[in-house]
Design a protein around this motif. Structure first.
Motif, PDB file in Angstrom:
ATOM      1  N   GLN A  46      -2.345  38.244  84.463  1.00  0.00           N
ATOM      2  CA  GLN A  46      -0.581  37.753  84.554  1.00  0.00           C
ATOM      3  C   GLN A  46      -0.637  38.461  83.693  1.00  0.00           C
ATOM      4  N   SER A  80       5.612  40.913  85.478  1.00  0.00           N
ATOM      5  CA  SER A  80       6.044  39.919  86.637  1.00  0.00           C
ATOM      6  C   SER A  80       6.853  39.300  86.527  1.00  0.00           C
ATOM      7  N   VAL A 104       3.031  36.628  89.587  1.00  0.00           N
ATOM      8  CA  VAL A 104       2.328  36.523  88.351  1.00  0.00           C
ATOM      9  C   VAL A 104       2.024  38.287  87.952  1.00  0.00           C
ATOM     10  N   SER A 105       1.541  38.988  89.012  1.00  0.00           N
ATOM     11  CA  SER A 105       2.197  40.235  88.424  1.00  0.00           C
ATOM     12  C   SER A 105       2.021  41.416  89.961  1.00  0.00           C
TER      13      SER A 105
END
Length: 130
Positions: free
Chosen positions: A31, A69, A110-111
């Motif tokens: 994350q 993110s 998330v990323s």
């Protein structure tokens, strides 16, 4: 026999807990910070109150932003025609073309990183509900 059974249950439970903790740790490690914190050179908060956050994004021609993110769903309002290549944490990529003035919604991410593969700068406004 009861002692062996309870020891086997304990070992199985311990192994399951260890696996769960490893999975949670791996997810947390992947994350990234929100866009405006992860790459303040690309993303700038231009308005914020208790309900909304508005972020201006400017990807220079040929650049890739830093890992970031999108912790909440968002709406993007493209200011220029351009194509961004999204690089996901799992190694996959996806090209995302956009047309100026044509908004679209985006999911929680998330990323990832975003690479401007257009022939000019790419600009957009993100709106997040808090």
């Amino acid at each position: 026999m009861a002692k062996e059974f309870s020891e086997m249950n304990f070992l199985a439970l311990s192994s399951s807990i260890a696996g769960l903790l490893a999975a949670v740790s791996a997810a947390a490690a992947q994350q990234a910070p929100p866009s405006y914190q992860g790459d303040p050179d690309t993303y700038k908060v231009i308005f914020e109150d208790q309900n909304f956050r508005v972020i201006a994004a400017n990807w220079k021609k040929g650049t890739t932003d830093k890992p970031h993110s999108h912790p909440v769903p968002f709406v993007v309002y493209p200011l220029t025609d351009c194509t961004i290549r999204l690089h996901n944490a799992d190694g996959t990529t996806r090209d995302s073309p956009s047309k100026a003035g044509t908004p679209f919604a985006g999911p929680i991410v998330v990323s990832h990183t975003a690479e401007n593969i257009s022939s000019d700068d790419c600009k957009a406004i993100f709106v997040e509900r808090k």
